[in-house]
Design an enzyme around this catalytic site. Sequence first.
Site, PDB file in Angstrom:
ATOM      1  N   HIS A  78       5.828 -14.871 -37.772  1.00 52.04           N
ATOM      2  CA  HIS A  78       5.801 -14.545 -36.341  1.00 52.04           C
ATOM      3  C   HIS A  78       7.220 -14.398 -35.789  1.00 52.04           C
ATOM      4  CE1 HIS A  78       1.613 -16.667 -36.219  1.00 52.04           C
ATOM      5  NE2 HIS A  78       1.618 -15.578 -36.959  1.00 52.04           N
ATOM      6  N   HIS A 235      -3.126  -9.367 -33.620  1.00 51.04           N
ATOM      7  CA  HIS A 235      -2.366 -10.373 -34.360  1.00 51.04           C
ATOM      8  C   HIS A 235      -2.129  -9.924 -35.800  1.00 51.04           C
ATOM      9  CE1 HIS A 235      -0.469 -14.160 -35.144  1.00 51.04           C
ATOM     10  NE2 HIS A 235      -1.079 -14.127 -36.320  1.00 51.04           N
ATOM     11  N   ASP A 239       1.458  -9.858 -37.637  1.00 57.00           N
ATOM     12  CA  ASP A 239       1.752 -10.394 -38.974  1.00 57.00           C
ATOM     13  C   ASP A 239       2.316  -9.306 -39.898  1.00 57.00           C
ATOM     14  OD1 ASP A 239       1.004 -13.028 -38.595  1.00 57.00           O
ATOM     15  OD2 ASP A 239      -1.018 -12.771 -39.401  1.00 57.00           O
ATOM     16  N   HIS A 262      -1.024 -11.779 -45.784  1.00 57.96           N
ATOM     17  CA  HIS A 262       0.386 -11.888 -46.178  1.00 57.96           C
ATOM     18  C   HIS A 262       0.614 -11.468 -47.635  1.00 57.96           C
ATOM     19  CE1 HIS A 262       0.915 -13.727 -42.369  1.00 57.96           C
ATOM     20  NE2 HIS A 262       0.141 -14.751 -42.663  1.00 57.96           N
TER      21      HIS A 262
HETATM   22 ZN   LIG Z   1      -0.023 -14.775 -38.008  1.00 59.63          ZN
END
Ligand SMILES: [Zn+2]
Length: 305
Positions: A78, A235, A239, A262
């Site tokens: 973030h 969001h 990311d 991720h």
């Molecule tokens: Zn996140």
Amino acid sequence: MLNQRTIAKTVTITGIGIHSGEKVSMTLHPAQADSGISFKRTDIKDSEILKATATTVGATENNTAIGSGAGAVHTVEHLLSVLYGFGINNCFIEIDGPEVPTMDGSGASFLYVIKETGIQQLHKTKKFLVVTKPVEVKVGEKWARIEPCEKLIIDSTIVFKHPIIKTQRKEFEFTCENYINEIGRARTFGFLRDVDMLKRKGLIKGGSLDNAVVLDDFKVMNPDGLRFNDEFVRHKILDTIGDISLLGYEIAGKITTYMSGHHVHNVLCRKLLETPDAYEIVSATTLEKEAVQAFDLPMALAPSF
Ligand SMILES: [Zn+2]
């Protein structure tokens, strides 16, 4: 707006780590041109400086970590996303614990702090990574692709078997202004049904309704509800920007993701970097005006948070 940037002065942010639950203090320092983003753990004697790049990522389960083992810095995504959102290429970050503070689970606090601290232009031109050939990665049903485009566009799709989320898709054209208004405030989210499992894994010890959108089987549990109807996919874009900023340059390319996380973002970055004919690094002076204008800072614009 062709020049590299750093923050105007040193600033400290304190909070708790969402996974560790521990209090952490983080100090951002201005850094010189071409130094990139780097971290140093001040709670570990003689710790080394960890340069934040796609190839120094050591863990991607529920967060992105720079380095591995006990000396790693977790949950950097973030903060990195917000730095990219302001076009900040250089920053040295000291941190006295294993994890960047989660704040409210979005980039809002970092946006606010950096806006108040100010941004400094450096005397060196920005460099862009320009995608010249498509690169795609697939991990199970999740996938991500990056392909040529004169500016950074992220087209993200998430699918959850949940009545509030279902399928959400958003195509986001990156500019600093769009980032501040549309992406930076979108919070991380999780499901009540997963809480026990995550806690058993030693994760989300610091998680609460103050730093995540939490859903039970039917609804959002946070009393104030959502910040955007599609806060979840926003969001995901936040990311994605944090993770791909680890390429180390401003990016000109279109990224399409499906159910990515991720891990997929990092695999995409690594595959791109391992495919030398799929990108080139160019000076901002050689690019079309539009690609560079995306980094014009909306100084007159007061972000509403
Ligand atoms: Zn996140």
